[in-house]
Design a protein around this motif. Structure first.
Motif: not given
Lengths: 413, 323
Positions: A195, A216-217, A220-224, A227
């Protein structure tokens, strides 16, 4: 350091008294509302008074009056001696010293950070981090961990012969057992490294490297989470990781101490279905995980006379033949009994009340006989009809734990 | 006397039930659900502190994340944050391949154990979602009753949508928190109810929680439910008579009349009076410091537990609510 023996102890059969006399740490656990804090404090008073030595009770969340009676008001993490005069005032001649302390979670965390941070700058960066404040205040396991950490510190200081601690109110009262291991795992975990990766590579902290972050990981984390939040987390953990070695070494040491034979656990419960089932589960878990299960305390039990057959018969007679029983009482000439109807009413009332409480006492008795996973030492503590909120109450409770009579000039009048 | 019982309690859509450990929070939550079902409502009962024994109160086997009927009109589910997260991701990310949820779920689970509020958000989020879907007619619940976290943890649980919003400036999680916070703050929809027993710590924690809820939390308060209230044995005059019975001469007469057990009966009455008296002082303090509607439930002198006790509590609650 080898186990010490304090006071005069009958070594033939293990008793709650011998437990307090031989162990250096006794940890009280149990589900909420069973009287854990009072039992722990009473054990400390009893140990200090009857067994001697320097005894510390570390309490997590005491009722205000209890904290006041131990002089714990507003002292933070400091340990404080309960003056002998306080004990003498209730007719006791203490053989040892009674000390008390309360756990201040935030302060303990701050001290931990200051101790393990590589330099002052890092320490303050952590202390001022938004996540840190939240983490220490709200992260449930942080409570558990810091309690055990503080216990370790106090034990390591070598200042006390016996430390008694009651465990924090948690969702699962055994969470604290896993806390040190989980802390170590947490900060050493692969996922944490993963992370924080975008923030670690490239030499400078906080400098994002595009090719990692564009995987991509991370997208995706960014989207949820966004940042910024991810960056906050990463920065916090990067700083925190500078303390990793010290922290993990310490967490392992805490874990070893909990498993040490000098440490024992006392499970507290009432004889009610839900707390008792939980207590049985704790006992089982403690044994499975190779902790030393020292005692089971059955707290707030109803007096045995409620199970008395003669009592049941008398209660029935008072209910069913109240008028017959009342007649000679009304004729006795004793003040207050002249009114036969009232006498009969009172007799019915107390007869019924006895039968009500007897139902509960019977249920307790049945639960008592079918307790599973109980250790050798099982102590019954009667329900006191007033709150335990002062030294006198603790003395009385402590005497019940040690099966010592309370002298007329001791405890409460 | 403070405000009267709140008749509108069961007309809301979301009732949280909290209280210090050991006060009977789960039993009351179950009884509330049963009572609402008695009045024709379709109820979802959610166990949040996953001890997995809420269904014992209906004498049913444990339930999982998927609601199951446990009594007429009452379905129950146990909260699992991971399951909640999976469901959330499926609904919101529309990730086509289940396999891809795995690593993301693990990552979020990790963040959840590190970042405060995330786990709580998943719990409260699922509950709010069921309520929102029901209001929109896409789910069947007239009422959702939550056997929520204990007093020590309830603030962080219910405040999760707001505290997450402070930490997370952008992103999907933040968007989700807005409607949740609105739903939780709506007095027509939501009420936080506190269970206490007339004992020192439960009363202190209730007073503290009411204060904290009013200053820090944007969730409307419902009622305080006082559980295990002992009956008053005597009037003042009757107590004088009782005291006279303890004197040597009457005690002898009494023993002659009912046998050797008379002392035990007299002692038991003393115990009952003292227990009641100690509790009365705490009850007085609670009434003085909390101005919420109070519902009183009696101490039940019964054997065993299970659905019979839940039924008795539901009946008592109904009487207190004037239903």
């Amino acid at each position: 350091m080898s186990p010490k023996r304090r006071g005069d102890v009958d070594t033939d059969a293990p008793t709650f008294e011998s437990l307090l006399a031989t162990k250096e740490i006794v940890i009280f656990c149990g589900s909420g509302g069973v009287g854990k804090t009072s039992v722990a404090a009473a054990s400390a008073v009893a140990a200090a008074v009857h067994l001697g030595g320097k005894v510390l009770v570390l309490t997590i969340d005491p009722a205000k009056r209890l904290a006041d009676s131990l002089g714990l008001e507003g002292i933070g993490n400091l340990e404080k001696r309960v003056p002998d005069e306080v004990l003498k005032a209730v007719g006791l001649e203490p053989r040892g010293e009674l000390w008390a302390a309360m756990l201040d979670t935030k302060q303990s965390w701050d001290e931990l950070v200051l101790r393990h941070a590589p330099d002052e700058e890092t320490a303050y960066r952590i202390l001022e981090n938004r996540l840190y404040a939240n983490l220490t205040a709200r992260f449930v396991q942080s409570h558990d961990y810091i309690a055990m950490e503080r216990l370790y510190e106090l034990h390591e200081s070598g200042a006390y012969d016996l430390i008694i601690i009651d465990t924090p109110p948690t969702r699962n009262a055994l969470d604290f057992l896993d806390a040190p291991a989980r802390m170590a795992e947490f900060f050493g975990g692969r996922l944490l490294r993963w992370l924080t990766l975008p923030y670690r590579v490239g030499g400078r902290r906080g400098a994002r490297v595009l090719n990692v972050a564009s995987r991509p990981f991370y997208q995706m984390a960014d989207r949820i989470l966004g940042s910024q939040f991810l960056q906050d987390i990463a920065e916090f953990f990067l700083n925190f990781q500078s303390m990793y070695d010290g922290f993990v070494t310490r967490a392992h040491a805490v874990e070893r101490l909990l498993h040490d034979r000098r440490t024992s656990f006392a499970v507290v419960t009432t004889l009610e279905m839900a707390p008792l089932r939980e207590a049985e589960f704790f006992c089982e878990q403690l044994v499975d995980r190779k902790f030393d299960l020292g005692a089971l305390v059955l707290n707030k039990t109803l007096p045995r006379y409620l199970l008395d057959d003669d009592g049941a018969r008398a209660a029935t007679a008072m209910c069913d033949a109240a008028t017959d029983v009342a007649a000679p009482l009304a004729r006795s000439g004793v003040a207050g009994l002249e009114d036969e109807a009232r006498d009969a009413r009172v007799l019915r009332t107390i007869g019924e009340s006895f039968r009500n409480f007897a139902v509960v006492a019977k249920r307790e008795g049945e639960l008592r006989t079918e307790i599973r996973n109980a250790p050798d030492i099982v102590v019954d503590v009667p329900s006191f009809d007033a709150d335990i909120h002062d030294i006198a109450g603790l003395v009385e409770l402590g005497n019940a734990l040690l099966r010592r009579p309370t002298a007329p000039d001791q405890g409460r009048a | 006397m403070p405000a009267s019982p709140s008749p509108g309690l069961l007309d809301r859509r979301l009732l949280f039930v909290t209280g210090k450990g050991g006060v009977g929070k789960s039993t009351i939550a179950a009884a509330l659900a049963m009572l609402a079902a008695d009045h024709g409502k379709r109820v979802l009962l959610v166990e949040v502190d996953a001890k997995g024994n809420l269904t014992d109160l209906f004498e049913r086997p444990p339930v999982g994340f998927k609601p199951e009927v446990v009594a007429p009109g009452v379905s129950a589910m146990t909260m699992h944050t991971e399951a909640s997260l999976q469901e959330y991701l499926k609904l919101n990310l529309r990730v086509p391949v289940i396999g891809r949820i795995g690593p993301i779920a693990r990552m979020l689970d990790f963040v959840a154990s590190a970042a405060p509020g995330v786990r709580e958000l998943l719990t409260v989020g699922k509950v709010c979602w069921e309520v929102r879907e029901s209001i929109a007619g896409r789910a069947d619940w007239d009422l959702v009753v939550v056997d929520a976290a204990a007093t020590g943890h309830i603030i962080s649980q219910l405040d999760a949508p707001r505290s997450i919003r402070e930490l997370v400036q952008v992103g999907m999680v933040r968007e989700q928190t807005e409607w949740m916070a609105d739903l939780l703050a709506d007095p027509e929809i939501t009420a936080l109810n506190i269970v206490a027993t007339p004992e020192e710590m439960p009363v202190s924690e209730t007073i503290q929680l009411v204060d904290q809820a009013r200053t820090e939390l944007h969730v409307p308060l419902g009622a305080v439910i006082v559980n295990r209230v002992l009956p008053e044995l005597f009037t003042r005059a009757d107590e004088a008579t009782y005291n006279a019975l303890r004197e040597p001469e009457p005690a002898r007469i009494l023993e002659a009349g009912v046998g050797a057990g008379s002392t035990a009966v007299l002692d038991a009455a003393r115990l009952a009076v003292n227990l009641r008296r100690t509790r009365a002082t705490h009850l007085t303090r609670l009434r003085a410091e909390v101005d919420l509607p109070m519902l009183y439930l009696p101490y039940l002198f019964v054997r065993g537990h299970g659905v019979r006790v839940t039924r008795m509590m539901a009946t008592a609650l109904g009487e207190e609510l004037g239903l």
